[in-house]
Motif scaffolding. Structure first.
Motif, PDB file in Angstrom:
ATOM      1  N   LEU A   1       0.843  -1.368  -0.039  1.00 46.30           N
ATOM      2  CA  LEU A   1      -0.155  -0.008  -0.039  1.00 46.30           C
ATOM      3  C   LEU A   1       0.841   1.235   0.069  1.00 46.30           C
ATOM      4  O   LEU A   1       0.939   2.243  -0.771  1.00 46.30           O
ATOM      5  CB  LEU A   1      -0.833  -0.054   1.205  1.00 46.30           C
ATOM      6  CG  LEU A   1      -1.908  -0.909   1.241  1.00 46.30           C
ATOM      7  CD1 LEU A   1      -2.750  -0.935   2.584  1.00 46.30           C
ATOM      8  CD2 LEU A   1      -3.071  -0.696   0.129  1.00 46.30           C
ATOM      9  N   LYS A   2       1.895   1.248   0.634  1.00 47.22           N
ATOM     10  CA  LYS A   2       2.653   2.567   1.176  1.00 47.22           C
ATOM     11  C   LYS A   2       3.397   2.840  -0.380  1.00 47.22           C
ATOM     12  O   LYS A   2       3.479   3.937  -0.675  1.00 47.22           O
ATOM     13  CB  LYS A   2       3.719   2.233   2.017  1.00 47.22           C
ATOM     14  CG  LYS A   2       4.457   3.394   2.574  1.00 47.22           C
ATOM     15  CD  LYS A   2       5.342   3.277   3.670  1.00 47.22           C
ATOM     16  CE  LYS A   2       6.197   4.394   4.060  1.00 47.22           C
ATOM     17  NZ  LYS A   2       7.254   4.211   5.175  1.00 47.22           N
ATOM     18  N   GLY A   3       3.897   1.569  -1.073  1.00 46.48           N
ATOM     19  CA  GLY A   3       4.575   1.892  -2.378  1.00 46.48           C
ATOM     20  C   GLY A   3       3.644   2.580  -3.512  1.00 46.48           C
ATOM     21  O   GLY A   3       4.206   3.187  -4.299  1.00 46.48           O
ATOM     22  N   ARG A   4       2.375   2.490  -3.123  1.00 47.07           N
ATOM     23  CA  ARG A   4       1.367   2.937  -4.141  1.00 47.07           C
ATOM     24  C   ARG A   4       0.862   4.352  -3.602  1.00 47.07           C
ATOM     25  O   ARG A   4      -0.212   4.741  -4.340  1.00 47.07           O
ATOM     26  CB  ARG A   4       0.437   2.010  -4.553  1.00 47.07           C
ATOM     27  CG  ARG A   4       1.273   0.981  -5.490  1.00 47.07           C
ATOM     28  CD  ARG A   4       0.150  -0.137  -6.115  1.00 47.07           C
ATOM     29  NE  ARG A   4       0.776  -0.887  -6.999  1.00 47.07           N
ATOM     30  CZ  ARG A   4       1.762  -1.806  -6.799  1.00 47.07           C
ATOM     31  NH1 ARG A   4       2.157  -2.206  -5.615  1.00 47.07           N
ATOM     32  NH2 ARG A   4       2.265  -2.753  -7.828  1.00 47.07           N
ATOM     33  N   GLY A   5       0.900   4.691  -2.404  1.00 47.88           N
ATOM     34  CA  GLY A   5       0.399   6.043  -1.926  1.00 47.88           C
ATOM     35  C   GLY A   5      -0.984   5.532  -1.326  1.00 47.88           C
ATOM     36  O   GLY A   5      -1.902   6.459  -1.535  1.00 47.88           O
ATOM     37  N   LEU A   6      -1.229   4.257  -1.077  1.00 47.59           N
ATOM     38  CA  LEU A   6      -2.669   4.067  -0.660  1.00 47.59           C
ATOM     39  C   LEU A   6      -2.784   3.714   0.876  1.00 47.59           C
ATOM     40  O   LEU A   6      -1.558   3.515   1.422  1.00 47.59           O
ATOM     41  CB  LEU A   6      -3.099   2.618  -1.398  1.00 47.59           C
ATOM     42  CG  LEU A   6      -3.136   2.725  -2.865  1.00 47.59           C
ATOM     43  CD1 LEU A   6      -3.374   1.513  -3.568  1.00 47.59           C
ATOM     44  CD2 LEU A   6      -4.442   3.809  -3.237  1.00 47.59           C
ATOM     45  N   ASP A   7      -3.899   3.968   1.274  1.00 46.33           N
ATOM     46  CA  ASP A   7      -4.171   3.775   2.663  1.00 46.33           C
ATOM     47  C   ASP A   7      -4.991   2.578   2.970  1.00 46.33           C
ATOM     48  O   ASP A   7      -5.881   2.440   2.100  1.00 46.33           O
ATOM     49  CB  ASP A   7      -4.885   5.175   3.200  1.00 46.33           C
ATOM     50  CG  ASP A   7      -4.939   5.017   4.648  1.00 46.33           C
ATOM     51  OD1 ASP A   7      -5.879   4.843   5.300  1.00 46.33           O
ATOM     52  OD2 ASP A   7      -4.035   5.226   5.518  1.00 46.33           O
ATOM     53  N   ARG A   8      -4.839   2.044   3.837  1.00 46.45           N
ATOM     54  CA  ARG A   8      -5.834   0.562   4.431  1.00 46.45           C
ATOM     55  C   ARG A   8      -7.291   1.037   4.365  1.00 46.45           C
ATOM     56  O   ARG A   8      -8.004   0.267   4.134  1.00 46.45           O
ATOM     57  CB  ARG A   8      -5.088  -0.107   5.539  1.00 46.45           C
ATOM     58  CG  ARG A   8      -5.922  -1.313   5.914  1.00 46.45           C
ATOM     59  CD  ARG A   8      -5.246  -2.230   6.865  1.00 46.45           C
ATOM     60  NE  ARG A   8      -4.106  -3.078   6.172  1.00 46.45           N
ATOM     61  CZ  ARG A   8      -2.971  -3.023   6.497  1.00 46.45           C
ATOM     62  NH1 ARG A   8      -2.379  -2.203   7.353  1.00 46.45           N
ATOM     63  NH2 ARG A   8      -2.121  -3.539   5.619  1.00 46.45           N
ATOM     64  N   ASP A   9      -7.479   2.199   4.993  1.00 44.32           N
ATOM     65  CA  ASP A   9      -8.735   2.448   5.393  1.00 44.32           C
ATOM     66  C   ASP A   9      -9.464   3.270   4.268  1.00 44.32           C
ATOM     67  O   ASP A   9     -10.491   3.780   4.245  1.00 44.32           O
ATOM     68  CB  ASP A   9      -8.825   3.632   6.678  1.00 44.32           C
ATOM     69  CG  ASP A   9      -8.422   2.855   8.131  1.00 44.32           C
ATOM     70  OD1 ASP A   9      -8.651   1.376   7.811  1.00 44.32           O
ATOM     71  OD2 ASP A   9      -7.948   3.376   8.836  1.00 44.32           O
ATOM     72  N   ALA A  10      -8.798   3.573   2.952  1.00 40.60           N
ATOM     73  CA  ALA A  10      -9.430   4.299   1.955  1.00 40.60           C
ATOM     74  C   ALA A  10     -10.593   3.370   1.523  1.00 40.60           C
ATOM     75  O   ALA A  10     -10.973   2.286   1.556  1.00 40.60           O
ATOM     76  CB  ALA A  10      -8.273   4.433   0.662  1.00 40.60           C
ATOM     77  N   ARG A  11     -11.544   4.425   0.883  1.00 36.21           N
ATOM     78  CA  ARG A  11     -12.742   3.834   0.158  1.00 36.21           C
ATOM     79  C   ARG A  11     -13.035   4.854  -0.699  1.00 36.21           C
ATOM     80  O   ARG A  11     -12.218   6.083  -0.973  1.00 36.21           O
ATOM     81  CB  ARG A  11     -13.934   3.807   1.225  1.00 36.21           C
ATOM     82  CG  ARG A  11     -14.406   5.180   2.002  1.00 36.21           C
ATOM     83  CD  ARG A  11     -15.553   5.032   2.829  1.00 36.21           C
ATOM     84  NE  ARG A  11     -15.061   4.367   3.861  1.00 36.21           N
ATOM     85  CZ  ARG A  11     -16.156   3.875   4.764  1.00 36.21           C
ATOM     86  NH1 ARG A  11     -17.317   4.200   4.607  1.00 36.21           N
ATOM     87  NH2 ARG A  11     -15.864   3.215   5.864  1.00 36.21           N
ATOM     88  N   GLY A  12     -13.918   4.355  -1.607  1.00 35.65           N
ATOM     89  CA  GLY A  12     -14.227   5.277  -2.818  1.00 35.65           C
ATOM     90  C   GLY A  12     -13.274   4.808  -3.895  1.00 35.65           C
ATOM     91  O   GLY A  12     -12.544   3.960  -3.847  1.00 35.65           O
ATOM     92  N   PRO A  13     -13.452   5.543  -5.153  1.00 35.48           N
ATOM     93  CA  PRO A  13     -12.768   4.930  -6.327  1.00 35.48           C
ATOM     94  C   PRO A  13     -11.064   5.146  -6.046  1.00 35.48           C
ATOM     95  O   PRO A  13     -10.676   6.107  -5.426  1.00 35.48           O
ATOM     96  CB  PRO A  13     -13.176   6.317  -7.289  1.00 35.48           C
ATOM     97  CG  PRO A  13     -14.431   6.882  -6.850  1.00 35.48           C
ATOM     98  CD  PRO A  13     -14.188   6.846  -5.343  1.00 35.48           C
ATOM     99  N   ILE A  14     -10.593   4.202  -6.739  1.00 40.49           N
ATOM    100  CA  ILE A  14      -8.925   4.055  -6.760  1.00 40.49           C
ATOM    101  C   ILE A  14      -8.635   4.208  -8.121  1.00 40.49           C
ATOM    102  O   ILE A  14      -9.193   3.484  -9.095  1.00 40.49           O
ATOM    103  CB  ILE A  14      -8.531   2.672  -6.199  1.00 40.49           C
ATOM    104  CG1 ILE A  14      -9.064   2.476  -4.423  1.00 40.49           C
ATOM    105  CG2 ILE A  14      -7.174   2.288  -6.149  1.00 40.49           C
ATOM    106  CD1 ILE A  14      -9.023   1.209  -4.189  1.00 40.49           C
TER     107      ILE A  14
END
Length: 198
Positions: free
Chosen positions: A167-180
């Motif tokens: 996740l960190k390598g792609r700038g994403l957060d575990r609690d993210a929701r909505g469009p990716i």
């Protein structure tokens, strides 16, 4: 009573194939029409095929082996991720777009762009998106051509089982929701399908 037995006998040939198809398609426990929420890593692990592409055709026919109506979708695969190559690939889903075998089983429109995570094909050649609408991500294009993807649950809790390093390598957060972002999601699935992670 005799009439009821006759009705049951007349429906018996369909009951067996229907139960078989349900058993082959649905690996998640069903409670009424609810399917347990799955994380992306779990879906990638269970998947037989994962790809992004555009639906180019759909047709409905009766499967001669089971007597069930089957909808065949053909996709032009633009990003093969697991179990499929670039080019056309067919997905055979029991039921029809207006009468799915299970409530919540998604259908695809011709021209629709999607990222799809499919169960492995059954012995009869049937498949379906994992977790019903959870394994079907609609793709929406921004004016600059980049794309966003979101599943039937709004990507809610989707990344909860993904290793933090991915996740960190792609700038994403575990609690993210909505469009990716579609490219980030496809890259994440590619790593997960290879068994990647810290």
């Amino acid at each position: 009573m005799r009439k009821a037995r006759g009705i049951l006998r007349s429906h018996r040939p369909i009951v067996g194939p229907t139960v078989l198809v349900l058993g082959l398609l649905i690996a998640s426990p069903l409670h009424a029409t609810r399917v347990r929420s799955l994380g992306l890593a779990d879906m990638a692990d269970r998947a037989g095929r994962i790809f992004a592409g555009r639906c180019t055709s759909r047709s409905v026919a009766v499967d001669p082996a089971t007597g069930l109506q089957i909808t065949t979708y053909v996709f032009a695969v633009t990003d093969p991720i697991k179990g499929v190559g670039r080019g056309p690939t067919a997905v055979r889903i029991p039921g029809t777009p207006d009468r799915p075998l299970l409530f919540g089983l998604p259908s695809f429109e011709i021209g629709e762009e999607a990222l799809v995570i499919l169960y492995p094909e059954s012995g009869a050649g049937f498949s379906a998106p994992i977790g019903l609408g959870q394994g079907r991500f609609r793709v929406a294009r921004r004016p600059d051509g980049s794309a966003l993807a979101m599943n039937g649950r709004g990507n809610d809790r989707l990344l909860r089982d993904v290793p933090g390093g991915l996740l960190k390598g792609r700038g994403l957060d575990r609690d993210a929701r909505g469009p990716i972002d579609l490219q980030r999601l496809a890259g994440l699935l590619r790593d997960l399908a290879k068994g990647g992670g810290p």
